[in-house]
Motif scaffolding. Structure first.
Motif, PDB file in Angstrom:
ATOM      1  N   VAL A   3       0.849  -1.187   0.000  1.00 21.50           N
ATOM      2  CA  VAL A   3       0.000   0.000   0.000  1.00 21.50           C
ATOM      3  C   VAL A   3       0.889   1.242   0.000  1.00 21.50           C
ATOM      4  N   ILE A   4       0.586   2.146  -0.922  1.00 23.51           N
ATOM      5  CA  ILE A   4       1.341   3.394  -0.987  1.00 23.51           C
ATOM      6  C   ILE A   4       0.655   4.414  -0.090  1.00 23.51           C
ATOM      7  N   THR A   5       1.412   4.904   0.888  1.00 27.82           N
ATOM      8  CA  THR A   5       0.854   5.864   1.841  1.00 27.82           C
ATOM      9  C   THR A   5       1.386   7.261   1.539  1.00 27.82           C
ATOM     10  N   MET A   6       0.842   8.228   2.239  1.00 24.14           N
ATOM     11  CA  MET A   6       1.325   9.605   2.090  1.00 24.14           C
ATOM     12  C   MET A   6       2.794   9.711   2.490  1.00 24.14           C
ATOM     13  N   LYS A   7       3.215   8.902   3.447  1.00 26.92           N
ATOM     14  CA  LYS A   7       4.613   8.897   3.872  1.00 26.92           C
ATOM     15  C   LYS A   7       5.518   8.482   2.716  1.00 26.92           C
ATOM     16  N   LYS A  10       5.555  11.377   0.160  1.00 24.16           N
ATOM     17  CA  LYS A  10       6.378  12.476   0.658  1.00 24.16           C
ATOM     18  C   LYS A  10       7.860  12.141   0.519  1.00 24.16           C
ATOM     19  N   ARG A  11       8.214  10.922   0.863  1.00 30.29           N
ATOM     20  CA  ARG A  11       9.611  10.492   0.768  1.00 30.29           C
ATOM     21  C   ARG A  11      10.086  10.526  -0.682  1.00 30.29           C
ATOM     22  N   LEU A  16      13.178  13.084  -5.042  1.00 31.56           N
ATOM     23  CA  LEU A  16      13.182  13.724  -6.359  1.00 31.56           C
ATOM     24  C   LEU A  16      13.655  15.175  -6.273  1.00 31.56           C
ATOM     25  N   LEU A  17      13.103  15.928  -5.314  1.00 24.59           N
ATOM     26  CA  LEU A  17      13.515  17.326  -5.135  1.00 24.59           C
ATOM     27  C   LEU A  17      14.997  17.411  -4.771  1.00 24.59           C
ATOM     28  N   GLY A  18      15.467  16.494  -3.936  1.00 20.11           N
ATOM     29  CA  GLY A  18      16.881  16.459  -3.562  1.00 20.11           C
ATOM     30  C   GLY A  18      17.784  16.193  -4.751  1.00 20.11           C
TER      31      GLY A  18
END
Length: 133
Positions: A3-7, A10-11, A16-18
């Motif tokens: 299950v893909i969660t918001m956590k 966010k990670r 990706l941003l990093g």
């Protein structure tokens, strides 16, 4: 089935941003018109919050030692780097002021630009070249 969660989302977004920030930082190190340091700081933050493996890798690089570690220890930035960052940011702020024809947005941009100068002058210590090591 996992299950893909918001956590997880966010990670993934932080990773990706990093990576994007790191890439722009590398470009900024090579190109004289783009500051690399601030992008390395964003990358360090993102890696710390998202991936222990990426964080450990980044902390082991020469780039981290040169651009991030000194700033994290509150030693500050070199004058040349502060001036370059401010000039580039000022260019984009002024460009945005001319592009945007909404007076409230223009005022906010001017205030943010002035605050940026205050912050760089008063809050970030200027390191003399002989102090950089």
């Amino acid at each position: 089935m996992k299950v893909i969660t918001m956590k997880h989302i966010k990670r993934a977004l932080l990773v990706l941003l990093g990576l994007i920030s790191f890439g722009i930082g590398v470009a900024g190190t090579i190109l004289p018109v783009l500051p690399g340091g601030p992008f390395y700081l964003v990358a360090a933050f993102c890696f710390t919050k998202s991936s222990e493996r990426l964080d450990n890798w980044f902390k082991s690089t020469e780039v981290y030692d040169k651009y991030v570690e000194g700033f994290r220890q509150k030693r500050g930035m070199r004058r040349k780097e502060k001036i370059r960052i401010n000039l580039i940011a000022d260019f984009f702020i002024i460009l945005s002021i001319f592009i945007m024809h909404i007076i409230l947005v223009q005022i906010v941009l001017v205030v943010l630009g002035l605050y940026k100068h205050y912050y760089f002058i008063k809050k970030i210590k200027t390191i003399k070249p002989e102090e950089k090591g």
